[in-house]
Scaffold this active site. Structure first.
Site, PDB file in Angstrom:
ATOM      1  N   CYS A   1      33.731  45.004  37.555  1.00  0.00           N
ATOM      2  CA  CYS A   1      34.286  45.164  38.851  1.00  0.00           C
ATOM      3  C   CYS A   1      32.749  44.804  39.566  1.00  0.00           C
ATOM      4  CB  CYS A   1      34.394  46.363  39.324  1.00  0.00           C
ATOM      5  SG  CYS A   1      35.087  46.413  40.922  1.00  0.00           S
TER       6      CYS A   1
ATOM      7  N   CYS B   1      37.502  56.831  35.457  1.00  0.00           N
ATOM      8  CA  CYS B   1      38.033  55.363  35.254  1.00  0.00           C
ATOM      9  C   CYS B   1      36.845  54.668  34.559  1.00  0.00           C
ATOM     10  CB  CYS B   1      38.437  55.134  36.544  1.00  0.00           C
ATOM     11  SG  CYS B   1      38.654  53.274  36.680  1.00  0.00           S
TER      12      CYS B   1
ATOM     13  N   ASN C   1      35.025  63.504  38.749  1.00  0.00           N
ATOM     14  CA  ASN C   1      34.922  63.534  37.293  1.00  0.00           C
ATOM     15  C   ASN C   1      33.297  62.873  37.029  1.00  0.00           C
ATOM     16  OD1 ASN C   1      37.038  64.544  35.996  1.00  0.00           O
ATOM     17  ND2 ASN C   1      37.934  62.621  36.155  1.00  0.00           N
TER      18      ASN C   1
ATOM     19  N   CYS D   1      30.840  50.436  43.932  1.00  0.00           N
ATOM     20  CA  CYS D   1      31.029  51.948  44.410  1.00  0.00           C
ATOM     21  C   CYS D   1      29.908  52.878  43.539  1.00  0.00           C
ATOM     22  CB  CYS D   1      32.352  52.644  44.263  1.00  0.00           C
ATOM     23  SG  CYS D   1      33.530  51.356  44.826  1.00  0.00           S
TER      24      CYS D   1
ATOM     25  N   SER E   1      40.943  53.372  49.259  1.00  0.00           N
ATOM     26  CA  SER E   1      39.531  54.149  48.903  1.00  0.00           C
ATOM     27  C   SER E   1      38.741  54.473  50.095  1.00  0.00           C
ATOM     28  CB  SER E   1      38.912  53.724  47.777  1.00  0.00           C
ATOM     29  OG  SER E   1      39.846  53.688  46.357  1.00  0.00           O
ATOM     30  N   LEU E   2      38.704  55.551  50.771  1.00  0.00           N
ATOM     31  CA  LEU E   2      37.728  55.817  51.905  1.00  0.00           C
ATOM     32  C   LEU E   2      36.658  56.434  51.336  1.00  0.00           C
ATOM     33  CD1 LEU E   2      38.272  55.199  54.781  1.00  0.00           C
ATOM     34  CD2 LEU E   2      38.593  57.510  55.173  1.00  0.00           C
ATOM     35  N   HIS E   3      36.547  57.741  51.157  1.00  0.00           N
ATOM     36  CA  HIS E   3      35.740  58.468  50.189  1.00  0.00           C
ATOM     37  C   HIS E   3      34.662  58.703  51.697  1.00  0.00           C
ATOM     38  CE1 HIS E   3      37.654  57.450  46.831  1.00  0.00           C
ATOM     39  NE2 HIS E   3      37.032  56.277  46.656  1.00  0.00           N
TER      40      HIS E   3
ATOM     41  N   GLU F   1      40.742  48.659  29.884  1.00  0.00           N
ATOM     42  CA  GLU F   1      41.328  50.148  29.613  1.00  0.00           C
ATOM     43  C   GLU F   1      42.800  50.123  30.727  1.00  0.00           C
ATOM     44  OE1 GLU F   1      37.851  52.957  30.111  1.00  0.00           O
ATOM     45  OE2 GLU F   1      39.285  54.064  31.222  1.00  0.00           O
TER      46      GLU F   1
ATOM     47  N   CYS G   1      31.251  55.121  40.409  1.00  0.00           N
ATOM     48  CA  CYS G   1      32.082  54.638  39.471  1.00  0.00           C
ATOM     49  C   CYS G   1      31.541  54.261  38.169  1.00  0.00           C
ATOM     50  CB  CYS G   1      32.939  53.421  40.285  1.00  0.00           C
ATOM     51  SG  CYS G   1      34.147  52.737  39.293  1.00  0.00           S
TER      52      CYS G   1
ATOM     53  N   CYS H   1      48.427  53.337  34.710  1.00  0.00           N
ATOM     54  CA  CYS H   1      47.325  52.820  35.676  1.00  0.00           C
ATOM     55  C   CYS H   1      46.519  51.639  34.843  1.00  0.00           C
ATOM     56  CB  CYS H   1      46.158  54.005  35.614  1.00  0.00           C
ATOM     57  SG  CYS H   1      44.765  53.340  36.738  1.00  0.00           S
TER      58      CYS H   1
HETATM   59  S1  SF4 Z   1      36.065  52.226  42.322  1.00  0.00           S
HETATM   60 FE1  SF4 Z   1      37.264  50.620  42.086  1.00  0.00          FE
HETATM   61  S2  SF4 Z   1      36.376  49.125  43.359  1.00  0.00           S
HETATM   62 FE2  SF4 Z   1      34.801  50.557  43.500  1.00  0.00          FE
HETATM   63  S3  SF4 Z   1      33.468  49.909  41.568  1.00  0.00           S
HETATM   64 FE3  SF4 Z   1      35.049  51.259  40.722  1.00  0.00          FE
HETATM   65  S4  SF4 Z   1      36.614  49.786  39.772  1.00  0.00           S
HETATM   66 FE4  SF4 Z   1      35.404  48.978  41.462  1.00  0.00          FE
END
Ligand code: SF4
Length: 359
Positions: free
Chosen positions: A112, A341, A297, A116, A219-221, A92, A119, A105
């Site tokens: 991946c 994403c 989202n 996370c 990416s801290l979160h 994508e 995600c 992007c």
């Molecule tokens: S946020 Fe980024 S690093 Fe985390 S699972 Fe999704 S694609 Fe992978």
């Protein structure tokens, strides 16, 4: 079948390869100009390059390895591309319109492995890394889409924040950066490029040492280990103390500002206490840190997470500001299409699986 993408070579690699095959340095400049300035889509269109060289290129490289699979356009001008790779995998890429220009992007891996918990991309584990050519080609495809529209628009900004962890595909990601910042080619300004990592600490050190002057986002979160480990399992391997050490090193080494990404998840990490804790974490480097607050989202597969109430988002933002931390609430794009994403890709894969079961 030749599958080597010509976009996978940096200028120096192309020049060295042509030299090894008996062609002078200026041929590399010509080929480079045809690829990135004139943006031809076929070697035969490189009319000023001699026939021998064209044949050699045709015998060893291809220009296209991606094909358009699905395209979604949102009312705000955001375009989501789902590309099919030569091996049938789907990736994508997103084009976004901002007041300051057009950003793309890009994806760096098929799936991946970081996992996370919020995600959509991480739902499908990594099949393989993308080659540098496949990463560059995403931008070239989007640029060709703009060229074909005939409005003279050009991609001006790049975010390496799509599917995958770029630092888990480090060498290819670095070659990709070298290609897109090359002044003889696309010449995308380094300051207009941001690479985002979930926090692979050893690679943050290595990235700082490359001296490639692009922006880094982390990416801290979450502002503490307990919460971060719940949201991002990578925190077990690279806990906050180690991550903060690497951030300090990056800032000292590069003297550049770092961006901190913080997705706001309702009743999980969006309380005032967490805002204060986050501010305390960066109190000693206020001038070198910028925090992006990202409204979540929701995706069906992660029903445990909801979008924070607008009131909570604003209160979180105000708390950071009161503590003197630079921050903003990220503007959203493409909310009337699959906005999260990896959502378009995972939906399409599910749809194609369902169809093949029905057939
Ligand atoms: S946020 Fe980024 S690093 Fe985390 S699972 Fe999704 S694609 Fe992978």
């Amino acid at each position: 079948m030749i599958t080597n993408s010509i976009y996978g070579l940096t200028f120096e690699q192309l020049a060295a390869w042509l030299l090894k095959h008996g062609h002078k340095q200026y041929r590399a400049s010509q080929v480079w100009e045809y690829l990135y300035r004139k943006r031809v889509t076929n070697f035969s269109e490189m009319t000023e390059v001699n026939k021998d060289c064209i044949v050699l290129l045709e015998e060893n490289f291809v220009i296209h390895t991606l094909s358009h699979h699905v395209k979604q356009e949102a009312s705000d001008g955001t375009v989501k591309f789902l590309f099919k790779l030569k091996d049938g995998n789907l990736i994508e890429t997103v084009l976004m319109r901002h007041k300051y220009g057009l950003s793309v992007c890009v994806t760096t891996q098929v799936g991946c492995n970081i996992g996370c918990s919020f995600c959509a991309s991480g739902l499908l584990t990594k099949t393989r890394d993308l080659s540098s050519g496949e990463i560059v080609e995403q931008i070239m495809n989007v640029q060709h889409h703009l060229d074909n529209a005939g409005n003279g628009e050009k991609v001006s900004h790049i975010v390496v924040m799509g599917i995958g962890e770029p630092f888990d595909n480090f060498e290819n990601m670095i070659d990709f950066l070298k290609v897109i910042i090359d002044q003889k080619g696309l010449a995308i300004g380094s300051r207009h490029i941001t690479v985002s990592t979930s926090g692979i600490v050893n690679k943050i050190y290595e990235f700082a040492d490359t001296n490639i002057p692009v922006n880094l986002a982390i990416s801290l979160h979450a502002p503490n280990n307990d919460l971060r480990t719940k949201i991002m399992k990578i925190n077990r391997a690279y806990p906050l103390e180690k991550l903060m050490d690497s951030i300090n090193y990056y800032i000292e080494k590069t003297n550049r500002r770092i961006t901190i990404e913080y997705i706001l998840l309702k009743d999980v990490n969006d309380h005032i206490d967490e805002a204060n804790e986050l501010a305390a974490l960066f109190q000693d480097k206020k001038k070198k840190v910028y925090i992006n607050l990202i409204p979540y989202n929701p995706v069906d597969e992660h029903s445990q997470y909801q979008r924070s109430e607008q009131e909570s988002v604003l209160a979180f933002y105000d708390t950071l500001k009161k503590n003197g931390i630079n921050c903003k609430i990220r503007q959203e794009h493409g909310t009337d299409i699959d906005a999260a994403c990896g959502q378009l890709r995972s939906k399409q894969i599910k749809k194609e699986k369902d169809n093949s079961i029905t057939l």
